[in-house]
Design an enzyme around this catalytic site. Structure first.
Site, PDB file in Angstrom:
ATOM      1  N   ASP A 168      -3.303   5.877  -7.056  1.00  0.00           N
ATOM      2  CA  ASP A 168      -3.305   5.603  -5.614  1.00  0.00           C
ATOM      3  C   ASP A 168      -2.316   4.486  -5.278  1.00  0.00           C
ATOM      4  O   ASP A 168      -2.075   3.595  -6.080  1.00  0.00           O
ATOM      5  CB  ASP A 168      -4.730   5.224  -5.171  1.00  0.00           C
ATOM      6  N   GLY A 169      -1.764   4.557  -4.072  1.00  0.00           N
ATOM      7  CA  GLY A 169      -0.909   3.473  -3.574  1.00  0.00           C
ATOM      8  C   GLY A 169       0.566   3.821  -3.456  1.00  0.00           C
ATOM      9  O   GLY A 169       1.379   2.941  -3.176  1.00  0.00           O
ATOM     10  N   ARG A 216       1.808   3.101   0.182  1.00  0.00           N
ATOM     11  CA  ARG A 216       1.936   1.669   0.480  1.00  0.00           C
ATOM     12  C   ARG A 216       3.095   1.050  -0.281  1.00  0.00           C
ATOM     13  O   ARG A 216       3.781   0.162   0.220  1.00  0.00           O
ATOM     14  CB  ARG A 216       0.614   0.943   0.142  1.00  0.00           C
ATOM     15  N   TRP A 217       3.337   1.532  -1.474  1.00  0.00           N
ATOM     16  CA  TRP A 217       4.482   1.041  -2.252  1.00  0.00           C
ATOM     17  C   TRP A 217       5.778   1.330  -1.501  1.00  0.00           C
ATOM     18  O   TRP A 217       6.631   0.456  -1.347  1.00  0.00           O
ATOM     19  CB  TRP A 217       4.503   1.722  -3.630  1.00  0.00           C
ATOM     20  N   ARG A 237       7.377   7.842   2.453  1.00  0.00           N
ATOM     21  CA  ARG A 237       6.249   7.977   1.520  1.00  0.00           C
ATOM     22  C   ARG A 237       6.626   8.766   0.264  1.00  0.00           C
ATOM     23  O   ARG A 237       6.190   8.454  -0.840  1.00  0.00           O
ATOM     24  CB  ARG A 237       5.059   8.660   2.219  1.00  0.00           C
ATOM     25  N   HIS A 287       5.947   8.658  -4.042  1.00  0.00           N
ATOM     26  CA  HIS A 287       5.464   9.698  -4.954  1.00  0.00           C
ATOM     27  C   HIS A 287       6.457   9.904  -6.099  1.00  0.00           C
ATOM     28  O   HIS A 287       6.063  10.122  -7.235  1.00  0.00           O
ATOM     29  CB  HIS A 287       5.237  11.009  -4.200  1.00  0.00           C
ATOM     30  N   ASN A 346      -6.654  15.925   0.660  1.00  0.00           N
ATOM     31  CA  ASN A 346      -5.248  15.586   0.907  1.00  0.00           C
ATOM     32  C   ASN A 346      -4.512  16.638   1.742  1.00  0.00           C
ATOM     33  O   ASN A 346      -3.390  16.402   2.204  1.00  0.00           O
ATOM     34  CB  ASN A 346      -4.494  15.329  -0.408  1.00  0.00           C
ATOM     35  N   TRP A 347      -5.150  17.820   1.967  1.00  0.00           N
ATOM     36  CA  TRP A 347      -4.556  18.823   2.866  1.00  0.00           C
ATOM     37  C   TRP A 347      -4.448  18.284   4.282  1.00  0.00           C
ATOM     38  O   TRP A 347      -3.714  18.826   5.107  1.00  0.00           O
ATOM     39  CB  TRP A 347      -5.388  20.103   2.888  1.00  0.00           C
ATOM     40  N   ARG A 370      -8.580   3.117 -11.233  1.00  0.00           N
ATOM     41  CA  ARG A 370      -8.046   3.389  -9.906  1.00  0.00           C
ATOM     42  C   ARG A 370      -7.121   2.254  -9.510  1.00  0.00           C
ATOM     43  O   ARG A 370      -7.506   1.085  -9.559  1.00  0.00           O
ATOM     44  CB  ARG A 370      -9.147   3.558  -8.847  1.00  0.00           C
ATOM     45  N   SER A 383     -13.707   8.578  -4.001  1.00  0.00           N
ATOM     46  CA  SER A 383     -12.947   9.553  -3.202  1.00  0.00           C
ATOM     47  C   SER A 383     -13.149  11.000  -3.664  1.00  0.00           C
ATOM     48  O   SER A 383     -12.186  11.762  -3.805  1.00  0.00           O
ATOM     49  CB  SER A 383     -11.449   9.207  -3.208  1.00  0.00           C
TER      50      SER A 383
HETATM   51  C1  IPE Z   1      -7.377   9.839  -3.877  1.00  0.00           C
HETATM   52  O1  IPE Z   1      -6.509   9.084  -3.120  1.00  0.00           O
HETATM   53  C2  IPE Z   1      -6.746  11.163  -4.236  1.00  0.00           C
HETATM   54  C3  IPE Z   1      -5.667  11.100  -5.206  1.00  0.00           C
HETATM   55  C4  IPE Z   1      -5.237  10.035  -5.828  1.00  0.00           C
HETATM   56  C5  IPE Z   1      -5.038  12.361  -5.502  1.00  0.00           C
HETATM   57  P1  IPE Z   1      -6.546   9.083  -1.517  1.00  0.00           P
HETATM   58  O2  IPE Z   1      -5.491   8.149  -1.089  1.00  0.00           O
HETATM   59  O3  IPE Z   1      -6.475  10.462  -1.020  1.00  0.00           O
HETATM   60  O4  IPE Z   1      -8.012   8.518  -1.252  1.00  0.00           O
HETATM   61  P2  IPE Z   1      -8.623   7.769   0.022  1.00  0.00           P
HETATM   62  O5  IPE Z   1      -8.322   8.624   1.217  1.00  0.00           O
HETATM   63  O6  IPE Z   1      -7.972   6.430   0.123  1.00  0.00           O
HETATM   64  O7  IPE Z   1     -10.085   7.644  -0.276  1.00  0.00           O
HETATM   65  C1  IPE Z   2      -1.653   8.524  -4.094  1.00  0.00           C
HETATM   66  O1  IPE Z   2      -0.944   7.686  -3.237  1.00  0.00           O
HETATM   67  C2  IPE Z   2      -1.014   9.894  -4.226  1.00  0.00           C
HETATM   68  C3  IPE Z   2      -1.769  10.986  -3.598  1.00  0.00           C
HETATM   69  C4  IPE Z   2      -2.928  10.894  -3.032  1.00  0.00           C
HETATM   70  C5  IPE Z   2      -1.122  12.296  -3.602  1.00  0.00           C
HETATM   71  P1  IPE Z   2      -1.167   7.732  -1.662  1.00  0.00           P
HETATM   72  O2  IPE Z   2      -0.215   8.722  -1.093  1.00  0.00           O
HETATM   73  O3  IPE Z   2      -2.591   7.966  -1.350  1.00  0.00           O
HETATM   74  O4  IPE Z   2      -0.720   6.266  -1.265  1.00  0.00           O
HETATM   75  P2  IPE Z   2      -1.397   5.328  -0.181  1.00  0.00           P
HETATM   76  O5  IPE Z   2      -2.859   5.247  -0.504  1.00  0.00           O
HETATM   77  O6  IPE Z   2      -1.144   5.945   1.147  1.00  0.00           O
HETATM   78  O7  IPE Z   2      -0.710   4.018  -0.352  1.00  0.00           O
HETATM   79 MG    MG Z   3      -4.160   6.692  -1.064  1.00  0.00          MG
END
Ligand code: IPE
Ligand code: IPE
Ligand code: MG
Length: 231
Positions: free
Chosen positions: A16-17, A20-21, A29, A33, A64-65, A179, A187
């Site tokens: 995750d993150g 934000r990175w 964004r 990735h 995530n959809w 995490r 999540s």
């Molecule tokens: C969890 O991250 C799903 C994955 C890392 C694939 P999210 O960014 O989707 O989770 P929430 O929405 O912060 O709980």
């Molecule tokens: C995790 O990073 C990757 C996926 C959920 C696919 P995020 O895309 O959730 O990154 P943040 O949480 O918005 O920073």
């Molecule tokens: Mg996230």
């Protein structure tokens, strides 16, 4: 380092993150990735070095959809590229590749690429890399129950049946769940399988989570006392 570490059999990561990175650097964004894919390479490398049997990664949740189409398609093409480009590396490192989740909803080109990589690496006996793709814990439990009752009409379900019908069947439950990014929640990830998992949370954003950060998590795990309800 490594000699006196307790090495978990199965490490799972909620990566995750990335967003934000990217934001912190004024980037799109998808750039987060892309950089996150480099962290996957690094962590897989360490998992291989440490002889970790299973490394599972939460790559896309059923929730995530709800993200913009552009980001979702960006993720698919990034995954396609990674799977195709990394197959030879996996073979070289004896890595077996697996994808688990609701694959029916994925674009066909990605399903094909993933299937090819799984086939190519099927007989590798080193680390198994498991990509949790279009996965969620509640989805998994429901599909397991539905399949069980379809195949065993009139029977009652036991704990062992659930273990067997979840998509993770045959894979030991995670010993350690990491995490990144400071979020301290599950999540809708492996809800059943994490019943006795050790959790490790870090503020590091996924694109910055590389070998030294992974090592710190393994060291922390090594110091945990797991009791499984006993004394
Ligand atoms: C969890 O991250 C799903 C994955 C890392 C694939 P999210 O960014 O989707 O989770 P929430 O929405 O912060 O709980
Ligand atoms: C995790 O990073 C990757 C996926 C959920 C696919 P995020 O895309 O959730 O990154 P943040 O949480 O918005 O920073
Ligand atoms: Mg996230």
């Amino acid at each position: 380092m490594g000699d006196n570490l307790k090495i978990p059999q199965h490490v799972s990561i909620i990566m995750d993150g990335n967003g934000r990175w990217a934001k912190s650097l004024g980037k799109e964004r998808i750039e987060g990735h892309k950089e996150g894919a480099e962290s996957v390479r690094a962590c897989l490398e360490l998992a291989v070095e440490m002889k970790i049997k299973y490394l599972s990664l939460f790559a896309f949740s059923t929730e995530n959809w709800g993200r913009p189409d552009e980001e979702i398609h960006g993720l698919w093409s990034l995954m396609l590229k990674s799977v195709v480009n990394e197959t030879s590396n996996m073979l070289k490192n004896h890595v077996r590749f697996m994808v688990l989740g609701n694959l029916e909803q994925l674009p066909e080109y990605l399903r094909i690429a993933v299937r090819d990589c799984m086939k190519a690496t099927a007989s590798c006996t080193g680390t198994t890399l498991v990509l949790m793709l279009n996965y969620s814990g509640k989805w998994d439990i429901v599909q397991a129950a539905n399949r069980f009752f379809a195949e065993n009409p009139g029977k009652t379900m036991e704990r062992e049946d659930m273990d067997k019908y979840l998509v993770t069947s045959g894979i030991p439950d995670p010993d350690l769940l990491i995490r990144t990014s400071g979020e301290e929640r599950i999540s809708n990830y492996m809800l059943w399988q994490t019943a006795y998992t050790e959790f490790y949370f870090t503020d590091i954003l996924w694109p910055d989570f590389r070998k030294p950060e992974f090592r710190l998590a393994l060291e922390a795990f090594s110091k945990r006392e797991r009791r499984f309800g006993k004394v």
